[in-house]
Every structure is written in structure tokens, then in C-alpha cells.
Write an enzyme that holds these catalytic residues in place. Structure first.
Site, PDB file in Angstrom:
ATOM      1  N   LYS A 179       0.668  -1.111  -0.016  1.00 18.48           N
ATOM      2  CA  LYS A 179       0.059   0.018  -0.081  1.00 18.48           C
ATOM      3  C   LYS A 179       0.864   1.219  -0.024  1.00 18.48           C
ATOM      4  CE  LYS A 179      -4.359  -1.608   0.131  1.00 18.48           C
ATOM      5  NZ  LYS A 179      -5.250  -1.257  -0.750  1.00 18.48           N
ATOM      6  N   LYS A 200      -7.208 -14.202 -12.582  1.00 17.72           N
ATOM      7  CA  LYS A 200      -8.282 -14.381 -12.397  1.00 17.72           C
ATOM      8  C   LYS A 200      -9.323 -13.122 -12.595  1.00 17.72           C
ATOM      9  CE  LYS A 200      -7.511 -13.613  -7.404  1.00 17.72           C
ATOM     10  NZ  LYS A 200      -7.377 -13.999  -6.159  1.00 17.72           N
ATOM     11  N   LYS A 209     -12.140  -6.963  -9.568  1.00 20.67           N
ATOM     12  CA  LYS A 209     -12.665  -5.813  -9.933  1.00 20.67           C
ATOM     13  C   LYS A 209     -11.434  -4.803 -10.186  1.00 20.67           C
ATOM     14  CE  LYS A 209     -15.949  -6.024  -6.104  1.00 20.67           C
ATOM     15  NZ  LYS A 209     -15.535  -7.051  -5.384  1.00 20.67           N
TER      16      LYS A 209
END
Length: 329
Positions: free
Chosen positions: A111, A194, A197
Site C-alpha cells: 500500500k 483470475k 474488480k
């Protein structure tokens, strides 16, 4: 009956990958365990959503999980921010969490690299809030993806450390529960990886027939095989994998035969796949729309879940306060 706890991030609509992963796991677990499933709206504050988006996301994810079959009569379904005890336990766990170990967490470091302008304390202490979510119900199992395994190890560490610091054997060390190994891996439509979103390659359960068709028709393929019975490229195999999930065996066999004979027409295959995906999603989509329109029922589910989760959490927190040296409420 063993207790299971798991959070659901309110990050938008569910897609087919979610359905065959987390949702199917939850549906199985609610019949076998004492389940606490919560919508993790406090966790989402690390990205600073505006109030309207936050409320809409919580409503959407609740309606979609209920439409998929999550049953509030079997599992406790609640919104994280309704359970104030979680925040207090989070405070106590932070008092025994150390900066160095939090900074070494892989997801935190990722992050920091991805959003250097928003490295907030909530991101740093994500593992302690996650631990609080779990051990507030003294859960012994947590269904998680393998990307969350380090956070699960932190949760076990914090439970163990609390017991050690206060000389008690109060919190169990929660075990990771990898039902995903048995789940179907749904590929994306971009030719690799895969469905997800963030990858922009997802078909959502709420998508209408026209949207599904447009997405499938854009799926990556090649120019077609030139050698009989040749191996399928990954992008083409992804289409066949998707078809195996939503179509009948005869349909899959037919297009396999056409491929092996170098006679396949990808346009025809995509049209069939889009129709079969729509057939699969249509009843779920209808239930989602019904749930979204029935705000009274959604409020009832949230209220009932909050009551049950609060009863569990308050019992734990009162004992924690007593152990630490504070008066129980």
C-alpha cells in the site's frame, strides 16, 4: 459448534469470481458453523470514501450476499461499525502491537508503494483491527485467501500476546480456513489471471444480459487453431474454463470438438457463453433487485445482526476489561 468469523469489504458489486469463491464458502459454512459475517466499513475508511458512497456500498454488498443465499437466520450478518466493542478491543491490541512488526507486513508495504500520498495509521494498524474483528467473537476459524495469511499470523500473534501479557488462556488462536482450494477459480476475460474488480475483467452478478454480451464478445482470443488437437492458448482456455462453469456438458463438448477439428468460430462460442452466463446470473440478479428495493428488510437484517453480534462482543469485552484491570460495563 465451532465459531467462524469473516469480513466482507464493501468495495462494489460481486462478480462471478466472488460467487464461486467467498460466497460459496460462506453458504457452506453457515450450515456447519456458528458464523459471524460482517461488512467491514471501518476498514474501508483507509481509502477515504465519501459518506454517500460508503452507505451505498454497504447496502449493495449486503443485498447481494443475501440474494446469493446468505441466511440471517443461520449466520450472524452485521455491519462492523455497529459493534463498538470491536473498536475498544482494537485500542487494547494496539497497545501491545509494535511499530516494527506492523511496518514489516507485506500488504502495508504494498500500500505504501501504491499510494504514497495516503499512508495513514489505519493502513499500518490494519492487522490489529482485523484481529479485533476475529477474536471479539473468540473465533477459532477464519475463511481467508492466501494473500491474507500474514495478517492471520498477526491475529494469532496478538491473541497469544494478550494471553501472555495478562497470564491468561482467554483468546484462542484463530486458524486460517482455506476453502478456496476447493473453490472454482474463475478466469478473467482479458486473457490472463483470475477475475477481479481492479483488473477490469469481471462479469458482475448484477450485470444485465446486454452488458454481459458486450463484455464476453470483447474477450481475448486468437486467430484459431491450425493443427488438430493442439493445446489451447491461455486466453482461449479461459473461455473454455468459463464455459465449464456455467454451461452444460454437451455445450462444452461441442465447442471442444470444433476446436480440436480446427473448425471453431469464436464468435459463436462467445454468443453461447454470454447466453449461458446470463441464464446463470438472471435469478440472482432478480433477487438482488428485490433486495435493493426492500430497504425495510435490509434494515431488519442489519438490526438483528447487530443485536446478536453485540451480545457476543460485549461478553468478550467485559471479560477483557476485567483481565486488564478495568471495571466491566
Amino acid at each position: 459448534m465451532e465459531t467462524v468469523a469473516s469480513g466482507i469489504r464493501p468495495t462494489g458489486n460481486l462478480h462471478l469470481g466472488n460467487y464461486f469463491g467467498a460466497v460459496k464458502s460462506f453458504l457452506k459454512m453457515q450450515d456447519e458453523y456458528n458464523c459471524f459475517f460482517f461488512i467491514a466499513d471501518w476498514h474501508s475508511l483507509t481509502t477515504h470514501p465519501n459518506p454517500e458512497n460508503l452507505r451505498r456500498s454497504v447496502k449493495t454488498i449486503l443485498a447481494e450476499y443475501l440474494a446469493c443465499g446468505l441466511n440471517p437466520e443461520k449466520a450472524t450478518i452485521y455491519v462492523q461499525s455497529d459493534i463498538r466493542e470491536v473498536a475498544e478491543l482494537y485500542l487494547y491490541l494496539n497497545m501491545n502491537a509494535y511499530l516494527g512488526e506492523l511496518e514489516r507486513v507485506t500488504t502495508f508495504k504494498e500500500k505504501v508503494r501504491a499510494q504514497p500520498g495516503n499512508v495513514n495509521a489505519g493502513l499500518l494498524t490494519y492487522p490489529t483491527l482485523m484481529a479485533s474483528d476475529i477474536i471479539i467473537h473468540r473465533a477459532v476459524k477464519v475463511p481467508v485467501g492466501k494473500d491474507q495469511e500474514q495478517n492471520m499470523e498477526m491475529a494469532r500473534k496478538f491473541a497469544r500476546r494478550f494471553n501472555t501479557v495478562y497470564g491468561v488462556d482467554f483468546f484462542p488462536e484463530p486458524a486460517s480456513f482455506h476453502l478456496s482450494e476447493k473453490a472454482v477459480k474463475v478466469p478473467g476475460l482479458d486473457g490472463s489471471g483470475k477475475m477481479g474488480k481492479s483488473e477490469g475483467n469481471a462479469i458482475y452478478l448484477a450485470d444485465d444480459a446486454n452488458t454481459i454480451r458486450k463484455k464476453v464478445m470483447r474477450a481475448v482470443t486468437d486467430s484459431g487453431p491450425t493443427v488438430p488437437n493442439s493445446e489451447k492458448p491461455e486466453a482461449v482456455q479461459n473461455l473454455f474454463t468459463m464455459m465449464e462453469i456455467v454451461s452444460g456438458k454437451e455445450t462444452v463438448d461441442y465447442f471442444n470438438e470444433r476446436y480440436n477439428a480446427c473448425e471453431i468460430r469464436y464468435g459463436d462460442m462467445k454468443k453461447q457463453l454470454a447466453a449461458d452466463i446470463d441464464t446463470f446470473c438472471a435469478p440472482i440478479r432478480e433477487r438482488i433487485n428485490e433486495m435493493m428495493a426492500n430497504e425495510a428488510y435490509l434494515e431488519k437484517v442489519v438490526r438483528m445482526g447487530a443485536e446478536k453480534a453485540s451480545a457476543s462482543a460485549s461478553g468478550t469485552l467485559n471479560e477483557v476489561r476485567r483481565i486488564i484491570g478495568f471495571k466491566p460495563y
